[in-house]
Design a protein around this motif. Sequence first.
Motif, PDB file in Angstrom:
ATOM      1  N   HIS A 215      13.113  -1.187 -17.629  1.00  0.00           N
ATOM      2  CA  HIS A 215      14.384  -0.976 -18.322  1.00  0.00           C
ATOM      3  C   HIS A 215      14.886  -2.272 -18.931  1.00  0.00           C
ATOM      4  CE1 HIS A 215      18.342   0.656 -19.242  1.00  0.00           C
ATOM      5  NE2 HIS A 215      18.895  -0.355 -18.604  1.00  0.00           N
TER       6      HIS A 215
ATOM      7  N   TRP B 284      21.930   3.132 -14.671  1.00  0.00           N
ATOM      8  CA  TRP B 284      20.546   3.550 -14.929  1.00  0.00           C
ATOM      9  C   TRP B 284      19.738   3.535 -13.634  1.00  0.00           C
ATOM     10  CZ3 TRP B 284      15.625   1.848 -14.220  1.00  0.00           C
ATOM     11  CH2 TRP B 284      14.618   2.483 -14.931  1.00  0.00           C
TER      12      TRP B 284
ATOM     13  N   SER C 175      11.211   5.226 -15.950  1.00  0.00           N
ATOM     14  CA  SER C 175      11.035   4.071 -16.835  1.00  0.00           C
ATOM     15  C   SER C 175      11.360   4.488 -18.255  1.00  0.00           C
ATOM     16  CB  SER C 175       9.596   3.548 -16.759  1.00  0.00           C
ATOM     17  OG  SER C 175       9.400   2.507 -17.696  1.00  0.00           O
ATOM     18  N   ASP C 176      11.997   3.604 -19.003  1.00  0.00           N
ATOM     19  CA  ASP C 176      12.171   3.854 -20.430  1.00  0.00           C
ATOM     20  C   ASP C 176      11.391   2.843 -21.259  1.00  0.00           C
ATOM     21  OD1 ASP C 176      13.750   1.597 -20.163  1.00  0.00           O
ATOM     22  OD2 ASP C 176      15.647   2.684 -20.332  1.00  0.00           O
TER      23      ASP C 176
ATOM     24  N   ARG D  92      10.761   9.830 -15.761  1.00  0.00           N
ATOM     25  CA  ARG D  92      12.174   9.483 -15.877  1.00  0.00           C
ATOM     26  C   ARG D  92      12.473   8.166 -15.191  1.00  0.00           C
ATOM     27  NH1 ARG D  92      15.570  10.501 -11.690  1.00  0.00           N
ATOM     28  NH2 ARG D  92      17.271  10.994 -13.128  1.00  0.00           N
TER      29      ARG D  92
ATOM     30  N   HIS E 255      17.897   6.860 -12.370  1.00  0.00           N
ATOM     31  CA  HIS E 255      16.475   6.929 -12.724  1.00  0.00           C
ATOM     32  C   HIS E 255      15.535   6.433 -11.628  1.00  0.00           C
ATOM     33  CE1 HIS E 255      16.985   7.997 -17.024  1.00  0.00           C
ATOM     34  NE2 HIS E 255      18.137   7.356 -16.890  1.00  0.00           N
TER      35      HIS E 255
ATOM     36  N   THR F  92      10.226   0.022 -25.951  1.00  0.00           N
ATOM     37  CA  THR F  92      11.330  -0.082 -24.996  1.00  0.00           C
ATOM     38  C   THR F  92      12.451   0.881 -25.365  1.00  0.00           C
ATOM     39  OG1 THR F  92      12.580  -1.775 -26.187  1.00  0.00           O
ATOM     40  CG2 THR F  92      10.789  -2.535 -24.758  1.00  0.00           C
ATOM     41  N   GLY F  93      13.364   1.082 -24.428  1.00  0.00           N
ATOM     42  CA  GLY F  93      14.504   1.952 -24.689  1.00  0.00           C
ATOM     43  C   GLY F  93      15.413   1.432 -25.780  1.00  0.00           C
ATOM     44  N   ARG F  94      15.340   0.143 -26.077  1.00  0.00           N
ATOM     45  CA  ARG F  94      16.147  -0.445 -27.150  1.00  0.00           C
ATOM     46  C   ARG F  94      15.495  -0.262 -28.513  1.00  0.00           C
ATOM     47  NH1 ARG F  94      19.668  -4.827 -25.765  1.00  0.00           N
ATOM     48  NH2 ARG F  94      18.893  -5.970 -27.581  1.00  0.00           N
TER      49      ARG F  94
END
Length: 697
Positions: free
Chosen positions: A582, A455, A661-662, A659, A459, A626-628
Amino acid sequence: MLPPRHFPSRRALTFWFVGLSLLALAACARLADARNVFAGEHVELVATDSHYYVRFAHLQQAAFPRFSPFDPYINAPTGASIIWPPLHTWLVALFLRLGPEAPERAAAWVDPVLSLCGLGLLSLLVRRWRGEAVALGMLALLALVPAAVEAGALGNADHHVHEPFLAALCALLLGQALKTRGVALGAVTGAVLGLAPLLTTSGFVLLPGLAASLPVAAWLQRERVGAGVGRVGLALGLGTAGVLALGVVLFGEPRSLAYHGLTAFAPLLALGLLCGASGLALLLERRRGGWLVLGLAMPCAVPLLPELSRAWRHLRLGDPLLAVVMESTPLWKDPEFAGQLLGPVLVLLPVGLVAASARAWTERDASAAPLVLGTLSLGAAALLQARFSQPLMGYAALCVAVGWEGLLRGAAPRVRRVSAAALGLAGLPLLAGAVPHPRQPDASPIGRVRSTMEWLREHTPEPSPPWDAGVRPAWSIIAPYDMGHLLVLWAERPAVATPFSQVPVHQEANARASAVLGATSEEESYALARESSARYLLLTPMDEVLGRPEVKLSETLAFWLREHAGLATGAWAASTRFRLVHDSAESRRQHPELPHARVFEVVPGAELRGRCAPGASVTAALELETGRGGTLRYEPHATASREGGFSLRVAYPTDRDTRESDVLARGAYRVQCEGGGGTARVSERAVREGQAVDVEA
């Protein structure tokens, strides 16, 4: 008429059958973990020096035929010259050249191939000079004892693979030179000994034992006529120093005396030790020139005293990193670990040492001196640090084989048969190491961070071309030291802290990273991170802050960021300098709701400005996803001035089209305070540049 055909004798056939069987077992032991090394789509190399060897070999491919040790991605922002041996690095580069499409898969085969080749060639040489029984005994130990197996295991590309073979080869060559008084063979031994530091960083540790064997051999054979041990020692010293000096000029730093690299320290140490030992040998043999040679040794040794003192401190774990890694464990403190590494050698070696020493005394056999003295010197070093158990195995395997062969040779046939059976039974547990290991779904200690490294590579902006050692990177990443080699290979991003140690530049960089991770205030950590040009922090599991055992981990910035994502908790206010970008897809083993790794961006933070009632408490609330798929509530606080104005720093933008940060905002900031408040939209640029943003009423 056809000439008569000559068939090998039964004894020779037995040797070849047993020898090839032992080599097959050695191959099985070194490849036993194949199911875990070649697991799924990835190759799991032995952590983590093997990973850096892949990068280092790539850099040398670009620089070839020159050897360029400088890597700007290590110990950023300064970069560092890597002290790893050039010849082994080129060997790794050769394997990568043979498999360029899958470099880690190619690197996985480096040490098994080198180990098996070394075993075969060494066995043939031992057979020629020491006999078939000694060759097979030595081969059995080096084939199956865990310390030797691990040095050449599948997935390992490290330079320690050479140490058992170099130790045994140098002891064998010098023993034969002392036995035959071969001055030319002494010079050849010196050339091999001089090549050792070009193949492994621990090559110089072979010098003390071999040097000590010279006066002992001279004393044992002081009545013998012909070429003396002193002359053999001089040839050994000149050969060693000559090859080392050439290596330093070609690959190292001739003007430096640092003990840990290819510097003038290496040839001077060889001259000091071997000339001093040769001088003593000449005096014991009552030959001319002894005092002169001793006098030549003194000016070589005196300049090295400060470095020898520093090396002694490091041997006693004076370096913070050496004090915590497993390979530095003193074996005298952990007998169970010693048993796991050396197995039956712990029992066989004392008997072999006594037998070899007795044989040297009774038969005036000078060829046994390098075995005995080499084993004693490296045995003492291994008691202080387990890392020396690998070169010790080279001496020990040969010493055990020679000693036990001498014991059994003079025994009755029945005693020999019973003893051989007992030795075979003692070695049976080692066969378990040759059985294929079962597939373990989570065997790799570092596999859980691979996706986070990928990642980062995909990113985050490139700080510089990652494979161009001539360009300094614009920024770096601070992480626990054991992530350093993975950052520069998998993430292709520069690291501040790494598993490198002992060299001042490595120690200083590790201390800088520890100061950031171990800080107890956010502003202190932010200022230190900026000094190291750090743009990101990578947080993974830590037992303690490196070099700061007195610091309580639960009170540090690293613990707060990893456990609480920088949100307000306890004594910590919500972070205004570290922005979570992330959360890893992998979860913690005991807390599946939490990510295994987290990445934070170091930012000045945007400044929200507005008006409230004088002295009012101000809160800016922002919902984050968050990405989770989780939700975080970010709430930094401030207090309005007496005039009613307030300034509130925030670390997160409200932009979603990024792109880098998720972890994204679900809306605008909602600012609440008595007599004011409102909303604020903050751009990513404002967060990164510290711009002011007005709160809309």
